[in-house]
Design a protein around this motif. Structure first.
Motif, short mmCIF file in Angstrom:
data_model
loop_
_atom_site.label_atom_id
_atom_site.label_comp_id
_atom_site.label_asym_id
_atom_site.label_seq_id
_atom_site.Cartn_x
_atom_site.Cartn_y
_atom_site.Cartn_z
N ASP A 440 1.05 -1.20 0.03
CA ASP A 440 -0.08 -0.15 0.09
C ASP A 440 0.75 1.33 0.12
O ASP A 440 1.84 1.38 0.92
CB ASP A 440 -0.89 -0.14 1.32
CG ASP A 440 -1.76 1.11 1.31
OD1 ASP A 440 -1.59 2.27 1.09
OD2 ASP A 440 -3.11 0.69 1.19
N ASN A 441 0.50 2.07 -1.01
CA ASN A 441 1.52 3.48 -1.09
C ASN A 441 1.27 4.37 0.10
O ASN A 441 2.48 4.98 0.41
CB ASN A 441 0.85 4.26 -2.31
CG ASN A 441 1.95 5.27 -2.73
OD1 ASN A 441 3.13 4.99 -2.64
ND2 ASN A 441 1.41 6.20 -3.24
N GLN A 442 0.23 4.30 0.76
CA GLN A 442 0.05 5.14 2.00
C GLN A 442 0.58 4.51 3.25
O GLN A 442 1.14 5.12 4.21
CB GLN A 442 -1.27 5.87 1.82
CG GLN A 442 -1.56 6.38 0.57
CD GLN A 442 -2.99 6.87 0.70
OE1 GLN A 442 -3.85 6.37 1.09
NE2 GLN A 442 -3.50 7.97 0.24
N ASN A 444 2.05 1.20 3.74
CA ASN A 444 3.29 0.33 3.42
C ASN A 444 2.84 -1.00 3.79
O ASN A 444 3.67 -1.72 4.22
CB ASN A 444 4.58 0.91 4.37
CG ASN A 444 5.16 2.08 3.80
OD1 ASN A 444 5.21 2.15 2.52
ND2 ASN A 444 5.61 3.03 4.42
N TYR A 493 -8.03 -0.70 -5.40
CA TYR A 493 -6.63 0.00 -5.53
C TYR A 493 -6.62 0.43 -6.86
O TYR A 493 -6.97 0.09 -7.70
CB TYR A 493 -5.70 -0.68 -4.87
CG TYR A 493 -5.50 -1.09 -3.52
CD1 TYR A 493 -4.53 -0.23 -2.56
CD2 TYR A 493 -6.11 -1.81 -2.75
CE1 TYR A 493 -4.61 -0.15 -1.48
CE2 TYR A 493 -6.16 -1.96 -1.40
CZ TYR A 493 -5.29 -1.25 -0.87
OH TYR A 493 -5.07 -1.31 0.66
N ASP A 496 -0.75 0.16 -10.78
CA ASP A 496 0.58 0.89 -10.57
C ASP A 496 1.44 -0.06 -11.76
O ASP A 496 1.19 -1.15 -11.97
CB ASP A 496 1.34 0.82 -9.41
CG ASP A 496 2.81 1.62 -9.45
OD1 ASP A 496 2.85 2.34 -10.30
OD2 ASP A 496 3.44 1.17 -8.85
N LYS A 498 5.31 -0.27 -13.79
CA LYS A 498 6.64 0.07 -13.36
C LYS A 498 7.61 -0.58 -14.74
O LYS A 498 7.44 -1.89 -15.03
CB LYS A 498 7.14 -0.21 -12.16
CG LYS A 498 8.74 -0.09 -12.17
CD LYS A 498 9.29 -0.25 -10.49
CE LYS A 498 8.70 0.70 -9.79
NZ LYS A 498 9.24 0.49 -8.30
N THR A 512 9.35 -3.31 -6.74
CA THR A 512 8.55 -2.95 -5.68
C THR A 512 7.66 -2.05 -6.56
O THR A 512 7.87 -1.20 -6.86
CB THR A 512 9.39 -2.06 -4.63
OG1 THR A 512 10.33 -2.98 -3.82
CG2 THR A 512 8.41 -1.74 -3.48
N ALA A 514 4.03 -0.06 -5.68
CA ALA A 514 3.00 0.68 -4.52
C ALA A 514 1.86 0.97 -5.33
O ALA A 514 1.68 1.80 -6.48
CB ALA A 514 3.96 1.75 -3.90
N GLU A 516 -2.08 2.53 -4.73
CA GLU A 516 -2.86 3.50 -3.79
C GLU A 516 -4.52 3.23 -3.71
O GLU A 516 -5.08 2.90 -4.91
CB GLU A 516 -2.70 4.96 -4.24
CG GLU A 516 -3.20 6.02 -3.26
CD GLU A 516 -3.07 7.37 -3.98
OE1 GLU A 516 -3.60 8.47 -3.51
OE2 GLU A 516 -1.91 7.52 -4.58
#
Length: 647
Positions: A440-442, A444, A493, A496, A498, A512, A514, A516
């Motif tokens: 979770d980005n907020q 962790n 959620y 994301d 990358k 990793t 993350a 949100e």
């Protein structure tokens, strides 16, 4: 009179054909019983009489092939191809090996490629196709050994060395002092016995003599392996014990593995055959794991992948055995895997003709501690491997000295034992493992149950999985120096994504991601780009095809629609102000339709999607007709939006 002559001629032809058919039947039986030398004589007599076809040529070729006479085998395979248009794919493979052993590399590659095209699904073909740059790998690992010629070799066959105290124990078909000369119908040579020689300080072997009369029989003994205390030996012998010969229903005597132990007089005694043997298939060439709890061996038992496979079996504390286990397709192919040896560090060395190599049988190695890694089976390279058969490798990792067998040119006999010193360790191909974690980005907090998707650099789907209880994922081994995209998504959620660049050296790549938690309620009228942080879908000037970057974002829309199977959306497409109003309406309609079509092709029902073009009527900035704007400002207007219409 003419009728009588014709009748006599027909009778003579019938008798001749009948005689040749009998010879063919005899040759076939000899072939089935592995009596290749006798089969060659029988088949060649038939050919000399003018009775020749592709089938006979194949069988003569096979007889020479299994006696490692690749030059003559290749000549007969060539005749078989000239007599028949379509042969079994196996013969493309065998002919390719014979051509390689005689230095005809280009022609060998041509037949090998034909073999791959005929059986693309075979494990051996997939290995050959995947390792198409095998020559570079072999070259990289060549010249690591210094070879030594041994004086213990005889004019016949000497092979299969094994360490025993300060000695090398090996197999030899050298002439014995017996009055009656017994020969093996497979090779035409005398039966083999075990001999031993003292290993000298310079890595040579001297003073060769018979090893143990208690083990010696009137048939073949070969390829022994000893326990570290020197009190137990496992060895290969024809199906013969206590003066009795065993054979299958067709009269074929197969190889078996036996065990002998030293008695109080330090003599080899208590010779017993192992329960893994059978009268109906071959079991041969034992090797022991470093802890001596596992016996490795070669066999063509039922369930084998190829002509012979490497197996292992547990040696229980009470001396009994478990069930044999095939080492699987990571090692075995449709060809021959044989002559295993396990070093003290757990490296399995074996001979194979089912993998890319330099000739017939080549020697390969695999670290049993890394058996699940990609590219973990490696050709040990020249000068140990060459155009002919190379096999029966053993090494003392403390001294880096060892021995192997080859029938290469320049030897003293059919097979010869060579000594070697290893001067450099093998170089493994670059291996990178791609794994990571989702959180979770907020907060962790780790996020188990997240969907993680791997795409190639051109956005082609490679693999998808769900993160485990620790929020972790693992895509295994990937190509070094390659580029990927990893996308993570989870209900409620954001998504994301990358870009991942894999280094060009061996190691682990950790990614990793993350994501949100969504704050905006998912209700009709919501713009998905705001809910799931999805970029708008952009188009090139005057174009409506889906760009590469647009495909990435559309894939995110796809994930949302899959997560919410009842959701319906409106695809609204727009243009910039350049061109006429009518033209822009048509262009934007095409852009909306192309976005919809892309989603439908991915499995989304068309009744969940509407598509409409608005032309230049909904600009996001002041770049209308007559206003001077930059290309970036115009680009902002060339877009598609995805609005939730119902849930």
């Amino acid at each position: 009179m003419k009728k009588v002559c014709l009748f006599v001629l027909l009778i003579l032809n019938f008798l001749t054909l009948s005689a040749q058919q009998k010879r063919i039947t005899i040759g076939n039986k000899q072939n089935q019983k592995l009596a290749y030398i006798d089969a060659i004589k029988t088949y060649e007599k038939i050919v000399k009489k003018g009775f020749v076809n592709a089938e006979i040529c194949k069988k003569i070729g096979d007889a020479y092939y299994y006696n490692a006479n690749y030059k003559i085998a290749g000549e007969w395979y060539q005749r078989a191809f000239s007599l028949a248009k379509d042969l079994n794919p196996e013969y493309y493979y065998r002919y390719a090996l014979t051509l390689r052993s005689t230095g005809q590399i280009e022609e060998s590659d041509s037949y090998m490629n034909k073999y791959i095209s005929l059986v693309p699904g075979q494990n051996r073909a997939q290995i050959l196709k995947k390792e198409n740059n095998y020559k570079e790998y072999i070259k990289q690992n060549s010249d690591r050994f210094e070879l030594k010629t041994l004086t213990i070799n005889s004019p016949n066959s000497d092979f299969g060395g094994s360490f025993y105290k300060d000695q090398l124990v090996f197999s030899s078909s050298r002439e014995s002092n017996t009055i009656f000369k017994r020969t093996h119908s497979w090779t035409g040579l005398p039966f083999t016995s075990l001999f031993s020689g003292i290993i000298t300080s310079d890595g040579l072997v001297s003073d060769a003599k018979k090893f143990a009369k208690n083990i010696d029989s009137k048939f073949n003994e070969s390829t022994p392996v000893f326990t570290k205390d020197g009190n137990t030996v496992y060895f290969t012998r024809n199906n013969f014990i206590k003066g009795k010969k065993g054979q299958n229903s067709e009269g074929t005597v197969f190889l078996k593995i036996y065990r002998a132990q030293k008695n109080q007089k330090q003599e080899w005694d208590n010779i017993t055959e192992l329960p893994i043997n059978s009268d109906n298939f071959q079991v041969a060439h034992p090797a022991l794991s470093p802890d001596e709890k596992t016996l490795y061996f070669a066999s063509d038992r039922p369930g084998s992948i190829g002509k012979s496979d490497i197996y292992k079996v547990e040696i229980k504390p009470d001396g009994n055995f478990g069930e044999p286990e095939n080492l699987g397709s990571s090692i075995n192919t449709e060809g021959r895997e044989t002559f295993p040896f396990i070093s003290d560090s757990g490296i399995l060395y074996f001979a194979s003709d089912g993998r890319p190599g330099l000739g017939g049988l080549d020697i390969f190695q695999i670290d049993l501690n890394k058996i699940n890694k990609r590219n973990s089976v490696l050709n040990i390279g020249a000068p140990i491997n060459g155009p002919m058969d190379d096999f029966s490798f053993c090494i003392n990792e403390t001294s880096n000295r060892g021995f192997f067998t080859s029938n290469r040119e320049g030897g003293q006999g059919n097979d010869d034992i060579y000594g070697f010193t290893q001067n450099k360790t093998i170089i493994y191909p670059c291996e990178q493992q791609l794994s990571g974690i989702i959180f979770d980005n907020q907060t962790n907090e780790i996020l188990p149950g997240s969907e993680v998707t791997l795409f190639s650099k051109d956005h082609q789907l490679i693999s998808s999985q769900i993160s485990d209880q620790k929020g972790e994922f693992n895509f295994g081994y990937v190509d070094c120096g390659s580029d990927f995209y990893i996308r993570a998504s989870k209900m409620e959620y954001s998504t994301d994504e990358k870009a991942i660049q894999i280094p060009n050296y061996t190691g682990d790549t950790k990614a990793t991601l993350a994501i949100e938690k969504t704050q905006i309620p998912i209700v009709p009228g919501t713009d998905l780009s705001k809910v799931f942080h999805i970029k708008e879908i952009y188009f090139d000037l005057d174009k409506y095809n889906i760009r590469t970057d647009a495909a990435i974002e559309l894939a995110k829309i796809l994930e949302v629609l899959l997560e919410y199977p009842t959701m319906k959306i409106a695809i609204n497409s727009h243009t910039d102000s350049r061109q006429t109003h009518a033209y822009n309406v048509k262009l934007s309609n095409n852009r909306a339709k192309s976005s919809k079509e892309w989603l439908v092709k991915q499995g989304i029902s068309s009744d969940r999607l509407t598509a409409k073009g608005y032309g230049e009527t909904n600009l996001v900035n002041n770049c209308k007709d007559g206003v001077d704007c930059s290309e970036e400002q115009h680009q902002a207007n060339r877009r598609s939006e995805f609005i939730i219409t119902s849930l």
